[in-house]
Design a protein around this motif. Structure first.
Motif, PDB file in Angstrom:
ATOM      1  N   ALA A   1       0.677  -1.364  -0.065  1.00  0.00           N
ATOM      2  CA  ALA A   1      -0.132  -0.027  -0.316  1.00  0.00           C
ATOM      3  C   ALA A   1       1.029   1.243  -0.022  1.00  0.00           C
ATOM      4  N   ALA A   2       0.246   2.224  -0.596  1.00  0.00           N
ATOM      5  CA  ALA A   2       1.092   3.792  -0.522  1.00  0.00           C
ATOM      6  C   ALA A   2      -0.215   3.999   0.405  1.00  0.00           C
ATOM      7  N   ASN A   3       0.995   5.437   1.043  1.00  0.00           N
ATOM      8  CA  ASN A   3       0.297   6.176   2.059  1.00  0.00           C
ATOM      9  C   ASN A   3       1.224   7.644   2.295  1.00  0.00           C
ATOM     10  N   PHE A   4      -0.014   8.415   3.169  1.00  0.00           N
ATOM     11  CA  PHE A   4       1.147   9.517   3.535  1.00  0.00           C
ATOM     12  C   PHE A   4       0.394  10.154   4.853  1.00  0.00           C
ATOM     13  N   VAL A   5       0.804  10.800   4.871  1.00  0.00           N
ATOM     14  CA  VAL A   5       1.295  11.893   6.715  1.00  0.00           C
ATOM     15  C   VAL A   5       0.580  13.567   6.261  1.00  0.00           C
ATOM     16  N   LEU A   6      -0.287  13.848   6.315  1.00  0.00           N
ATOM     17  CA  LEU A   6       0.540  15.408   6.469  1.00  0.00           C
ATOM     18  C   LEU A   6      -0.137  16.118   7.767  1.00  0.00           C
ATOM     19  N   GLU A   7       0.359  16.320   9.401  1.00  0.00           N
ATOM     20  CA  GLU A   7       0.305  16.939   9.764  1.00  0.00           C
ATOM     21  C   GLU A   7       0.460  18.218  10.401  1.00  0.00           C
ATOM     22  N   ASN A   8      -0.369  18.713  10.783  1.00  0.00           N
ATOM     23  CA  ASN A   8       0.011  20.273  11.282  1.00  0.00           C
ATOM     24  C   ASN A   8      -0.566  20.300  12.882  1.00  0.00           C
ATOM     25  N   GLY A   9       0.864  20.971  13.259  1.00  0.00           N
ATOM     26  CA  GLY A   9       0.660  21.835  14.942  1.00  0.00           C
ATOM     27  C   GLY A   9       0.100  23.274  15.020  1.00  0.00           C
ATOM     28  N   PHE A  10      -1.006  23.504  15.871  1.00  0.00           N
ATOM     29  CA  PHE A  10      -0.815  24.826  15.783  1.00  0.00           C
ATOM     30  C   PHE A  10      -1.985  25.270  17.498  1.00  0.00           C
ATOM     31  N   ASP A  11      -1.502  26.890  17.574  1.00  0.00           N
ATOM     32  CA  ASP A  11      -1.430  27.078  19.466  1.00  0.00           C
ATOM     33  C   ASP A  11      -3.183  27.775  19.712  1.00  0.00           C
ATOM     34  N   ILE A  12      -3.926  26.906  19.962  1.00  0.00           N
ATOM     35  CA  ILE A  12      -5.908  27.696  19.869  1.00  0.00           C
ATOM     36  C   ILE A  12      -6.065  28.559  20.127  1.00  0.00           C
ATOM     37  N   ASN A  13      -4.828  29.127  21.453  1.00  0.00           N
ATOM     38  CA  ASN A  13      -4.841  30.517  22.002  1.00  0.00           C
ATOM     39  C   ASN A  13      -5.049  31.735  21.477  1.00  0.00           C
ATOM     40  N   SER A  14      -4.291  31.335  20.157  1.00  0.00           N
ATOM     41  CA  SER A  14      -3.248  32.322  19.896  1.00  0.00           C
ATOM     42  C   SER A  14      -3.923  32.226  18.215  1.00  0.00           C
ATOM     43  N   GLY A  15      -4.416  30.641  17.552  1.00  0.00           N
ATOM     44  CA  GLY A  15      -4.317  30.357  15.766  1.00  0.00           C
ATOM     45  C   GLY A  15      -2.679  30.243  15.478  1.00  0.00           C
ATOM     46  N   ARG A  16      -1.499  30.562  15.955  1.00  0.00           N
ATOM     47  CA  ARG A  16      -0.648  30.947  15.699  1.00  0.00           C
ATOM     48  C   ARG A  16      -0.451  28.910  15.281  1.00  0.00           C
ATOM     49  N   LEU A  17       0.778  28.962  13.913  1.00  0.00           N
ATOM     50  CA  LEU A  17       1.427  28.110  13.686  1.00  0.00           C
ATOM     51  C   LEU A  17       2.403  27.566  14.383  1.00  0.00           C
ATOM     52  N   SER A  18       2.481  25.882  14.947  1.00  0.00           N
ATOM     53  CA  SER A  18       3.612  25.370  15.918  1.00  0.00           C
ATOM     54  C   SER A  18       4.770  25.076  15.123  1.00  0.00           C
ATOM     55  N   GLN A  19       5.350  24.659  15.823  1.00  0.00           N
ATOM     56  CA  GLN A  19       6.789  23.649  14.898  1.00  0.00           C
ATOM     57  C   GLN A  19       7.694  24.977  14.145  1.00  0.00           C
ATOM     58  N   GLY A  20       8.079  26.388  14.779  1.00  0.00           N
ATOM     59  CA  GLY A  20       8.713  26.724  13.785  1.00  0.00           C
ATOM     60  C   GLY A  20       7.440  27.532  12.463  1.00  0.00           C
ATOM     61  N   GLY A  21       6.516  27.825  13.024  1.00  0.00           N
ATOM     62  CA  GLY A  21       5.466  27.880  11.530  1.00  0.00           C
ATOM     63  C   GLY A  21       5.150  27.341  10.335  1.00  0.00           C
ATOM     64  N   ARG A  22       6.067  25.898  10.568  1.00  0.00           N
ATOM     65  CA  ARG A  22       5.529  25.029   9.383  1.00  0.00           C
ATOM     66  C   ARG A  22       3.976  24.883   8.958  1.00  0.00           C
ATOM     67  N   GLU A  23       3.727  24.842   7.536  1.00  0.00           N
ATOM     68  CA  GLU A  23       2.808  24.462   8.046  1.00  0.00           C
ATOM     69  C   GLU A  23       2.104  23.189   8.112  1.00  0.00           C
ATOM     70  N   PHE A  24       2.995  22.060   7.956  1.00  0.00           N
ATOM     71  CA  PHE A  24       2.563  20.638   8.260  1.00  0.00           C
ATOM     72  C   PHE A  24       4.304  20.336   9.870  1.00  0.00           C
ATOM     73  N   GLY A  25       4.410  20.889  10.360  1.00  0.00           N
ATOM     74  CA  GLY A  25       5.420  20.813  11.525  1.00  0.00           C
ATOM     75  C   GLY A  25       5.378  19.505  11.738  1.00  0.00           C
ATOM     76  N   ARG A  26       4.336  19.035  11.880  1.00  0.00           N
ATOM     77  CA  ARG A  26       4.305  17.787  13.327  1.00  0.00           C
ATOM     78  C   ARG A  26       4.731  17.496  12.294  1.00  0.00           C
ATOM     79  N   GLN A  27       4.331  16.530  11.293  1.00  0.00           N
ATOM     80  CA  GLN A  27       4.519  15.312  10.254  1.00  0.00           C
ATOM     81  C   GLN A  27       4.820  15.189   9.134  1.00  0.00           C
ATOM     82  N   ALA A  28       5.147  15.190   8.047  1.00  0.00           N
ATOM     83  CA  ALA A  28       5.411  15.218   6.941  1.00  0.00           C
ATOM     84  C   ALA A  28       5.714  14.228   5.681  1.00  0.00           C
ATOM     85  N   ARG A  29       4.913  13.126   5.566  1.00  0.00           N
ATOM     86  CA  ARG A  29       5.534  12.076   4.734  1.00  0.00           C
ATOM     87  C   ARG A  29       4.690  11.250   3.704  1.00  0.00           C
TER      88      ARG A  29
END
Length: 378
Positions: free
Chosen positions: A72-100
């Protein structure tokens, strides 16, 4: 030609159903928010609204397509964010948690490429309180061993084996994407045995010039402590006893030529910094929907400077209660205490206690953090 149109519609419908049966894309994530009290931050107590102390906010897409013959072929795109400010986490990356993206086989295992977790996070982190059932404030000082997943590894190629009689293993290599092949590259290896009441894991990670470049394996916005060289190794065990689990782990982290500590903002000037962390923990279900747990960690630190060696140690203890409203929603509360001792007033930058997630460094050798929150998964 109504008959042709009807036949074409039936064929199209069957094709769509077949495609649906062979592939899928799932949206998932969680939101975690709460209130935090810290007794001492630069000499003052602080109340804050804080997100993600049990687990940080995230959302992501997971997709898989069956290729036949067990592949099987697979992918994961996972975004991290701060709910109180709405800002991206992991240095402002769109998919900073995982992208594979990768290929998987029940017989041969999984190969994937992208921004991923290293072997310490895969095999050892879940055996610790912070990487398993508790949360960030339970982390060992500065999360020096990355068991709380403070950094991800970019430009990585990873292999995870299938489960064979309870054994799984894996390895990862990450390029620095630089003309100097050794500049900010990393590799790791790990294994786990999970069968019956026992879960055992061990892992090793080695990185060169971590945090030295923005495009490397461990980038400048990922590294907690940048260094010319970085090494992490350790092992742990969890043992189930009735409705509870007893945990024990040991990790050893070494930073050669340590640079900036991005949590304290202090630049180190020594040739070597090391941490040894010994953690014991216990957790059990008081009721089917109420989990209670506790953790104690002793950390021994050494920092080699031009003036000699600096010796530091930390004692840290934490308690947590987690009440499950449903399979996806829970209320939790935690309290964590840390005491810093030894030679902690030199250029090593360890002048005060600091719990991961606290608003800042304590003005004394002690710091207490209390947090209550709600977590909802989807």
């Amino acid at each position: 030609m109504p008959g042709v149109k009807i036949a074409a519609g039936i064929v199209a419908s069957l094709v769509c159903q077949l495609a649906s049966a062979q592939s899928s894309v799932v949206l998932s994530g969680l939101v975690d928010d709460g209130i935090t009290y810290t007794n001492n931050v630069k000499g003052h107590s602080v109340w804050r609204t804080d997100q993600g102390f049990a687990q940080s906010g995230r959302w992501g897409l997971k997709g898989i397509e069956e290729l036949g013959d067990g592949w099987a072929a697979n992918f994961v795109l996972e975004n991290g964010f701060d709910i109180n400010s709405g800002r991206l986490s992991q240095g402002g990356r769109e998919f900073g948690r995982q992208a594979r993206v990768g290929l998987t086989s029940a017989k041969f295992g999984t190969v994937s490429m992208g921004r991923q977790y290293d072997s310490v996070v895969d095999f050892l982190g879940p055996l610790t309180a912070n990487g398993g059932w508790a949360g960030a404030p339970f982390s060992h000082p500065y999360d020096n061993d990355n068991t709380d997943n403070s950094f991800r590894v970019s430009n990585s190629l990873k292999y995870l084996s299938p489960n064979v009689y309870g054994f799984t293993g894996g390895t990862m290599f990450a390029s620095g994407n630089d003309t100097d092949f050794s500049n900010n590259r990393a590799w790791s290896v790990g294994a786990r045995y999970d069968r019956g009441p026992i879960l055992v894991g061990a892992a090793y990670l080695r990185a060169n010039r971590s945090g030295q470049t923005a495009a490397g394996a461990i980038s400048t916005t990922d590294a907690v402590i940048s260094a010319q060289g970085q090494q992490i190794w350790g092992g742990g065990v969890n043992y189930k006893v009735g409705k509870g689990v007893i945990g024990l782990s040991y990790t050893n982290s070494v930073f050669y030529g340590p640079g900036m500590n991005n949590l304290t903002g202090i630049e180190y000037n020594g040739s070597k910094m090391s941490f040894q962390n010994i953690e014991t923990s216990v957790r059990f279900f008081v009721k089917p929907n109420l989990l209670v747990g506790g953790m104690y960690t002793y950390t021994k630190g050494e920092h080699t400077e031009s003036a000699g060696e600096q010796h530091t140690h930390w004692n840290q203890a934490g308690l947590m209660a987690d009440y499950f409203l449903s399979k996806r929603s829970d209320l939790y509360a935690m309290a964590v205490w840390q005491r810093l001792g030894g030679d902690h007033t030199g250029a090593g930058g360890m002048q005060g206690a600091l719990l991961l997630g606290a608003a800042g460094v304590s003005a004394t050798s002690n710091q207490v953090l209390v947090h209550a929150g709600i977590r909802v998964k989807f």
